[in-house]
Design a protein around this motif. Structure first.
Motif, PDB file in Angstrom:
ATOM      1  N   ARG A  76      -4.997 -10.151  -6.852  1.00 11.01           N
ATOM      2  CA  ARG A  76      -5.274 -10.227  -5.421  1.00 11.01           C
ATOM      3  C   ARG A  76      -6.065 -11.483  -5.063  1.00 11.01           C
ATOM      4  O   ARG A  76      -5.899 -12.044  -3.998  1.00 11.01           O
ATOM      5  CB  ARG A  76      -6.062  -8.979  -4.996  1.00 11.01           C
ATOM      6  CG  ARG A  76      -6.385  -8.941  -3.507  1.00 11.01           C
ATOM      7  CD  ARG A  76      -6.951  -7.607  -3.107  1.00 11.01           C
ATOM      8  NE  ARG A  76      -8.130  -7.269  -3.896  1.00 11.01           N
ATOM      9  CZ  ARG A  76      -8.832  -6.150  -3.747  1.00 11.01           C
ATOM     10  NH1 ARG A  76      -8.468  -5.253  -2.839  1.00 11.01           N
ATOM     11  NH2 ARG A  76      -9.887  -5.905  -4.503  1.00 11.01           N
ATOM     12  N   GLU A  93      -2.637  -7.755   2.040  1.00  8.99           N
ATOM     13  CA  GLU A  93      -1.984  -7.347   0.798  1.00  8.99           C
ATOM     14  C   GLU A  93      -1.271  -6.022   1.031  1.00  8.99           C
ATOM     15  O   GLU A  93      -1.559  -5.300   1.973  1.00  8.99           O
ATOM     16  CB  GLU A  93      -3.009  -7.229  -0.338  1.00  8.99           C
ATOM     17  CG  GLU A  93      -3.848  -5.975  -0.349  1.00  8.99           C
ATOM     18  CD  GLU A  93      -5.086  -6.053   0.549  1.00  8.99           C
ATOM     19  OE1 GLU A  93      -5.292  -7.111   1.186  1.00  8.99           O
ATOM     20  OE2 GLU A  93      -5.813  -5.055   0.627  1.00  8.99           O
ATOM     21  N   TYR A  95       0.151  -2.548  -1.261  1.00 10.79           N
ATOM     22  CA  TYR A  95       0.339  -1.819  -2.519  1.00 10.79           C
ATOM     23  C   TYR A  95       1.516  -0.873  -2.334  1.00 10.79           C
ATOM     24  O   TYR A  95       1.697  -0.301  -1.268  1.00 10.79           O
ATOM     25  CB  TYR A  95      -0.905  -0.981  -2.844  1.00 10.79           C
ATOM     26  CG  TYR A  95      -2.156  -1.770  -3.086  1.00 10.79           C
ATOM     27  CD1 TYR A  95      -2.508  -2.177  -4.373  1.00 10.79           C
ATOM     28  CD2 TYR A  95      -3.025  -2.069  -2.029  1.00 10.79           C
ATOM     29  CE1 TYR A  95      -3.674  -2.873  -4.586  1.00 10.79           C
ATOM     30  CE2 TYR A  95      -4.185  -2.769  -2.241  1.00 10.79           C
ATOM     31  CZ  TYR A  95      -4.512  -3.167  -3.515  1.00 10.79           C
ATOM     32  OH  TYR A  95      -5.677  -3.859  -3.738  1.00 10.79           O
ATOM     33  N   GLY A 116       0.380   1.168   0.694  1.00  8.17           N
ATOM     34  CA  GLY A 116      -0.994   0.921   1.114  1.00  8.17           C
ATOM     35  C   GLY A 116      -1.067  -0.449   1.744  1.00  8.17           C
ATOM     36  O   GLY A 116      -0.742  -1.443   1.100  1.00  8.17           O
ATOM     37  N   LEU A 117      -1.433  -0.505   3.029  1.00  7.32           N
ATOM     38  CA  LEU A 117      -1.468  -1.807   3.691  1.00  7.32           C
ATOM     39  C   LEU A 117      -2.538  -1.785   4.776  1.00  7.32           C
ATOM     40  O   LEU A 117      -3.220  -0.770   4.970  1.00  7.32           O
ATOM     41  CB  LEU A 117      -0.100  -2.145   4.271  1.00  7.32           C
ATOM     42  CG  LEU A 117       0.745  -0.992   4.864  1.00  7.32           C
ATOM     43  CD1 LEU A 117       0.203  -0.556   6.190  1.00  7.32           C
ATOM     44  CD2 LEU A 117       2.192  -1.400   4.956  1.00  7.32           C
ATOM     45  N   ASP A 118      -2.666  -2.889   5.452  1.00  5.55           N
ATOM     46  CA  ASP A 118      -3.656  -2.980   6.520  1.00  5.55           C
ATOM     47  C   ASP A 118      -2.980  -2.521   7.807  1.00  5.55           C
ATOM     48  O   ASP A 118      -2.153  -3.241   8.356  1.00  5.55           O
ATOM     49  CB  ASP A 118      -4.136  -4.433   6.638  1.00  5.55           C
ATOM     50  CG  ASP A 118      -5.124  -4.594   7.782  1.00  5.55           C
ATOM     51  OD1 ASP A 118      -5.354  -3.596   8.515  1.00  5.55           O
ATOM     52  OD2 ASP A 118      -5.651  -5.707   7.937  1.00  5.55           O
ATOM     53  N   SER A 196      -5.021   0.426   2.405  1.00  4.57           N
ATOM     54  CA  SER A 196      -5.139   0.051   0.995  1.00  4.57           C
ATOM     55  C   SER A 196      -6.165   0.922   0.293  1.00  4.57           C
ATOM     56  O   SER A 196      -5.945   1.375  -0.833  1.00  4.57           O
ATOM     57  CB  SER A 196      -5.578  -1.415   0.880  1.00  4.57           C
ATOM     58  OG  SER A 196      -4.634  -2.233   1.547  1.00  4.57           O
ATOM     59  N   VAL A 211      -2.189  -6.489  -6.751  1.00  3.55           N
ATOM     60  CA  VAL A 211      -1.421  -6.077  -5.564  1.00  3.55           C
ATOM     61  C   VAL A 211       0.077  -6.319  -5.814  1.00  3.55           C
ATOM     62  O   VAL A 211       0.471  -7.080  -6.684  1.00  3.55           O
ATOM     63  CB  VAL A 211      -1.890  -6.820  -4.291  1.00  3.55           C
ATOM     64  CG1 VAL A 211      -3.329  -6.524  -4.015  1.00  3.55           C
ATOM     65  CG2 VAL A 211      -1.624  -8.300  -4.412  1.00  3.55           C
TER      66      VAL A 211
END
Lengths: 384, 249
Positions: A76, A93, A95, A116-118, A196, A211
């Motif tokens: 990452r 990033e 996942y 998994g993200l923002d 995330s 990531v």
């Protein structure tokens, strides 16, 4: 109307039964070709659906793998270097992992894809995810893909009448805050989206520093290719920066080379072609054989070989037309049924319609070419 | 096709015979040999055949089966290539002809076969009208009119739109004759046109041929075994073992 076409039509339509059988053969062939090629395209599209959802300008991936579904992670920390480029505005990033979601009604576990993200700057086309940003940033909150298969139970219907639903994912209790419509693919039966941090809680063994995908947003007027060139040295050999289109292309190539989609459905289409070919050939061949004395008579009276060839060729073209359009309509119906049954999107494209039409004409024309050889053997001197 | 017309024909036959003979014959065969097969298997069918048919003549070709009548007819009809000897048909040398030339000669000949060989999937009218495809100079309208006239003149005006399967043997043969005459041929070749018919329909067919051919001043060469129709002939050519045995009339 050319006279050879008229003769062809008279010959074909004289026996309605024969005409119906021949046309039915072509209908089946057309339908098979359209459906098989449609499913092939549908499976392809679905397989690259995740890649297509990416809206970032540039994507960072590991150079070790070819597909994002079996991605190798990359450090990452490499992503943090990219922020120094003046054209880069947002870096985020992502996942990805396969978890198990337990159906709260029958208590059975089914595999599910987790992202998994923002949620605030997802840079993925996940319609409506921004609304849930604050909720997803809370501990153990996930968003459910309403288009997931029914394995997981009537979660979507439940959420229409209830605020939230508590479920078990990877032996951990999480709360589904709502559902959005994204869509599943051949690789996955259902999707869950979360932040995330929540993703890493569900996969305690995962190294947070590794990531799966880096997503980069550039300034609107930035030159993609130029920036990409400048950014690559920042990453060294441990990660690779590519454009969104390159990601999609790479996924398509990967599916082509590794999944038997082309082979299975290409085979199905080929069988359709073969069925149509055999039926049309049989019909035309018997027509020619049964009328060989009459054909020879026409030759004796001064009709050229060419004229008789056109009579047979026109019959094949008539069969192609009579078979194609009903086959097309049937295929549309089957697309609709399949879309419902498999929960994957199948749709007719102009390219496929034209392609199969050409295949049909070639199929019938090819049958005619072989049946025509018999016409040449009609010797006018034998008539006497 | 009126009575006075036929009268002038009679006059022609008596008064102008010398000038008719002076014209070039429609068919002229000189020393024609023909054999099937090659090398050791070669079987010669025609030996030194000489034959002339002039304009307006009705010539019958008779002889036992295997005497080469039909082979000679296929040569004259441009259905086979002449390999040895000289054969002029409608002023064209068939011994020098290419396949395309042969096809072109065929278009000027009306063929009548032992089997009617009508296309079973087309009506009497369509079968006859199809012939005009070979003569694009005739307009579609004209072709349609002539088709009806022809079928009416062979007595089938009431059955224009019948498929061959619904016509009797004699009627089918009459359609075949109308078809042969459709494009105003300059020569009619017939191979036992009465063989498959009973005596009455056979006689009708021959009378019809004679009448229509005379009116169109077109010679007929007919292969036949049928003793009942020998009276229509201007000449009877008898063949035996591939040679012209005798000529009567």
């Amino acid at each position: 109307m050319p006279s050879s076409f008229f003769v062809a039509w008279c010959q074909l339509s004289h026996s309605r039964v024969k005409l119906t059988v021949a046309a039915a053969g072509v209908v089946v062939a057309v339908m098979l070709m359209l459906v098989q090629l449609g499913i092939r395209q549908g499976a392809m599209d679905n397989s690259v659906a995740v890649a297509r959802r990416v809206t970032a300008d540039l994507v960072v991936v590991s150079p070790r793998t070819k597909t994002i579904f079996a991605s190798a992670q990359f450090p990452r920390r490499l992503l943090y270097r990219l922020g120094s480029h003046p054209d880069v505005t947002v870096i985020s990033e992502m996942y990805m992992g396969q978890g198990r979601l337990r159906n709260p009604w029958n208590k059975l576990e089914f595999p599910v894809s987790l992202y998994g993200l923002d949620p605030g700057s997802a840079m993925m086309n996940l319609p409506g995810i921004e609304k849930y940003e604050s909720q997803l940033n809370d501990i153990d909150r996930v968003l459910y893909d309403g288009l997931s298969r029914k394995n997981y139970g009537p979660i979507r219907q439940y959420l229409e009448t209830h605020e939230t639903l508590d479920v078990e994912v990877n032996f951990r209790k999480v709360r589904i805050v709502d559902s959005i419509e994204v869509g599943i693919s051949i690789n996955t039966d259902g999707n869950l989206f979360t932040s995330s941090a929540n993703f890493l809680r569900l996969f305690p063994d995962r190294n947070p520093g590794a990531v799966d995908l880096g997503l980069i947003r550039l300034k609107p007027d930035a030159d993609l290719v130029a920036v990409k060139k400048v950014l690559q040295p920042y990453l060294g050999k441990e990660a690779k920066v590519i454009t969104r289109q390159e990601l999609i292309d790479a996924e398509t190539v990967f599916i082509r080379e590794n999944a038997p989609i082309d082979f299975i459905f290409g085979m199905g289409a080929a069988i359709g072609f073969f069925i149509g070919f055999v039926v049309v050939y049989q019909i035309l061949y018997t027509e020619v054989t049964n009328h060989l004395p009459q054909y020879a008579t026409l030759k004796a009276m001064g009709f050229s070989d060419r004229y008789l060839l056109f009579v047979v060729l026109n019959q094949s073209i008539i069969l192609a037309m009579l078979g194609y359009f009903p086959g097309f309509v049937l295929a549309l119906g089957l697309y609709r049924i399949a879309t419902k049954a498999i929960q994957m999107q199948f749709s007719m494209t102009v390219e496929r319609a034209v392609f199969v039409f050409l295949l049909t004409v070639i199929m019938c024309g090819f049958s005619a070419m072989i049946a025509i050889r018999k016409v040449r053997t009609a010797d006018p001197a034998d008539v006497f | 096709m009126s009575i006075p017309h036929i009268t002038t024909q009679t006059n022609l036959a008596t008064d102008f015979v010398p000038s008719l003979l002076a014209e070039r014959p429609v068919i002229s065969a000189r020393h024609v040999n023909f054999a099937f097969g090659e090398g050791d298997l070669q079987k010669q069918i025609l030996f030194d055949v000489n034959l002339e048919v002039g304009s307006g003549e009705i010539v019958l070709l008779t002889g036992p089966s295997g005497s080469g009548k039909t082979t000679l007819l296929t040569l004259i009809g441009a259905l086979r290539k002449v390999r040895d000897g000289e054969l002029d048909v409608l002023s064209r040398p068939l011994h020098h002809a290419t396949l395309e030339d042969l096809v072109n000669v065929r278009r000027e000949i009306g063929f009548i076969f032992q089997q009617h060989n009508l296309l079973p999937f087309m009506t009497a009218r369509q079968n006859v009208q199809l012939m005009f495809h070979l003569h694009p100079e005739v307009s579609t309208h004209e072709a349609a009119k002539r088709t009806v006239d022809l079928l009416t003149s062979v007595g089938l005006g009431e059955r224009l739109d019948y498929y061959p399967a619904r016509l009797s043997g004699g009627q089918k043969q009459r359609v075949a004759i109308a078809r042969a005459l459709a494009a105003s041929p300059r020569l009619i070749l017939a191979d036992e046109p009465t063989a498959a018919l009973d005596s009455q329909s056979g006689r009708d067919v021959v009378n019809l041929l004679q009448e229509l051919a005379r009116n169109q001043k077109c010679p007929i060469l007919m292969v036949t075994h049928d003793p009942r129709i020998l009276d229509v002939a201007d000449r009877i050519v008898n063949m035996e073992d591939g040679r012209v045995h005798s000529v009567e009339g």
